[in-house]
Scaffold this motif. Structure first.
Motif, PDB file in Angstrom:
ATOM      1  N   UNK A 244       0.877  -1.184   0.209  1.00  0.00           N
ATOM      2  CA  UNK A 244       0.008  -0.173  -0.003  1.00  0.00           C
ATOM      3  C   UNK A 244       0.901   1.220   0.009  1.00  0.00           C
ATOM      4  N   UNK A 245       0.598   2.111  -0.875  1.00  0.00           N
ATOM      5  CA  UNK A 245       1.294   3.492  -1.150  1.00  0.00           C
ATOM      6  C   UNK A 245       1.461   4.321   0.222  1.00  0.00           C
ATOM      7  N   UNK A 246       2.615   4.464   0.645  1.00  0.00           N
ATOM      8  CA  UNK A 246       2.740   5.332   1.833  1.00  0.00           C
ATOM      9  C   UNK A 246       2.938   6.830   1.492  1.00  0.00           C
ATOM     10  N   UNK A 247       2.517   7.794   2.452  1.00  0.00           N
ATOM     11  CA  UNK A 247       2.696   9.227   1.959  1.00  0.00           C
ATOM     12  C   UNK A 247       4.180   9.779   1.733  1.00  0.00           C
ATOM     13  N   UNK A 248       5.294   8.983   2.356  1.00  0.00           N
ATOM     14  CA  UNK A 248       6.662   9.509   2.108  1.00  0.00           C
ATOM     15  C   UNK A 248       7.046   8.855   0.782  1.00  0.00           C
ATOM     16  N   UNK A 249       6.336   8.188   0.194  1.00  0.00           N
ATOM     17  CA  UNK A 249       6.740   7.587  -1.070  1.00  0.00           C
ATOM     18  C   UNK A 249       6.191   8.469  -2.418  1.00  0.00           C
ATOM     19  N   UNK A 250       5.402   9.559  -1.991  1.00  0.00           N
ATOM     20  CA  UNK A 250       4.935  10.313  -3.130  1.00  0.00           C
ATOM     21  C   UNK A 250       5.709  11.728  -3.161  1.00  0.00           C
TER      22      UNK A 250
ATOM     23  N   UNK B  37       0.852   5.965  -9.627  1.00  0.00           N
ATOM     24  CA  UNK B  37       0.078   5.438  -8.237  1.00  0.00           C
ATOM     25  C   UNK B  37       0.051   6.517  -7.260  1.00  0.00           C
ATOM     26  N   UNK B  38      -0.973   6.551  -6.580  1.00  0.00           N
ATOM     27  CA  UNK B  38      -0.920   7.626  -5.471  1.00  0.00           C
ATOM     28  C   UNK B  38      -1.151   7.044  -4.004  1.00  0.00           C
ATOM     29  N   UNK B  39      -1.230   7.747  -2.986  1.00  0.00           N
ATOM     30  CA  UNK B  39      -1.354   7.472  -1.774  1.00  0.00           C
ATOM     31  C   UNK B  39      -2.603   7.032  -1.336  1.00  0.00           C
ATOM     32  N   UNK B  40      -2.272   5.719  -0.635  1.00  0.00           N
ATOM     33  CA  UNK B  40      -3.124   4.709  -0.342  1.00  0.00           C
ATOM     34  C   UNK B  40      -3.685   3.624  -1.478  1.00  0.00           C
ATOM     35  N   UNK B  41      -2.946   3.752  -2.461  1.00  0.00           N
ATOM     36  CA  UNK B  41      -3.272   2.636  -3.914  1.00  0.00           C
ATOM     37  C   UNK B  41      -2.804   1.317  -3.089  1.00  0.00           C
TER      38      UNK B  41
ATOM     39  N   UNK C  44      -2.143  -1.912  -9.965  1.00  0.00           N
ATOM     40  CA  UNK C  44      -3.062  -1.104  -8.894  1.00  0.00           C
ATOM     41  C   UNK C  44      -4.223  -2.336  -8.922  1.00  0.00           C
ATOM     42  N   UNK C  45      -4.818  -2.173  -7.525  1.00  0.00           N
ATOM     43  CA  UNK C  45      -6.030  -3.349  -7.389  1.00  0.00           C
ATOM     44  C   UNK C  45      -6.944  -3.171  -8.648  1.00  0.00           C
ATOM     45  N   UNK C  46      -7.210  -2.427  -9.464  1.00  0.00           N
ATOM     46  CA  UNK C  46      -8.148  -2.322 -10.540  1.00  0.00           C
ATOM     47  C   UNK C  46      -7.560  -2.965 -11.845  1.00  0.00           C
ATOM     48  N   UNK C  47      -6.427  -3.315 -11.846  1.00  0.00           N
ATOM     49  CA  UNK C  47      -5.651  -3.719 -12.964  1.00  0.00           C
ATOM     50  C   UNK C  47      -4.676  -2.934 -13.504  1.00  0.00           C
ATOM     51  N   UNK C  48      -4.578  -1.778 -13.354  1.00  0.00           N
ATOM     52  CA  UNK C  48      -3.953  -0.644 -14.257  1.00  0.00           C
ATOM     53  C   UNK C  48      -2.504  -0.923 -13.809  1.00  0.00           C
ATOM     54  N   UNK C  49      -1.744  -1.185 -15.036  1.00  0.00           N
ATOM     55  CA  UNK C  49      -0.241  -1.365 -14.876  1.00  0.00           C
ATOM     56  C   UNK C  49       0.419   0.022 -14.652  1.00  0.00           C
ATOM     57  N   UNK C  50       0.994   0.076 -13.471  1.00  0.00           N
ATOM     58  CA  UNK C  50       1.876   1.239 -13.199  1.00  0.00           C
ATOM     59  C   UNK C  50       3.292   1.413 -13.762  1.00  0.00           C
TER      60      UNK C  50
END
Length: 134
Positions: free
Chosen positions: A8-14, A67-71, A95-101
């Motif tokens: 799960x994406x964390x704030x400091x990764x953005x 990808x964004x926070x909490x993805x 992502x959970x919806x299948x989108x390739x990042x």
């Protein structure tokens, strides 16, 4: 063997644009590769204790979507090539919806305590390092 690690994406990764910074994807790939090694029963600590190391020698990465926070991300890991002293692992960050990042091919090599390329000792070769046959 294919392995999927969850993150799960964390704030400091953005970054200042609000999406995961490109450099952070390398950490995601590393995390998922280590999870893969654990899942296939590879003795990573043992190979180091025996004086051998697995080094990443090359990364080809393609960024496709942000990808964004909490993805919730799923990082697929599967070997696509194994040679005598090296191999390539393909990784896909979705992502959970299948989108390739991002997609990446990561090449690794085994080296001895002198830093010279060498075969992985037979006692550390596990089936999961090999590509699945089609």
């Amino acid at each position: 063997m294919k392995h999927i690690a969850k993150h799960v994406v964390r704030s400091y990764e953005c970054d200042s644009y609000g999406h995961v910074n490109n450099a952070v994807y390398l950490n995601y790939l590393e995390y998922a590769r280590m999870e893969h090694l654990h899942a296939i029963g590879f003795d990573y600590k043992g190979i180091i204790a025996a004086g051998y190391y697995l080094y990443v020698t090359h990364v080809d990465i393609y960024y496709k979507a942000s990808a964004f926070l909490d993805d919730e991300l799923f990082i697929e890991v599967f070997p696509v090539k194994t040679k005598h002293v090296s191999g390539t692992i393909h990784q896909i960050v979705r992502k959970a919806d299948g989108t390739v990042c991002a997609e990446a091919d990561v090449t690794w090599a085994c080296v001895n305590h002198e830093g010279k390329p060498c075969r992985i000792p037979q006692e550390f070769m596990v089936e999961g390092l090999l590509p699945e046959s089609n």
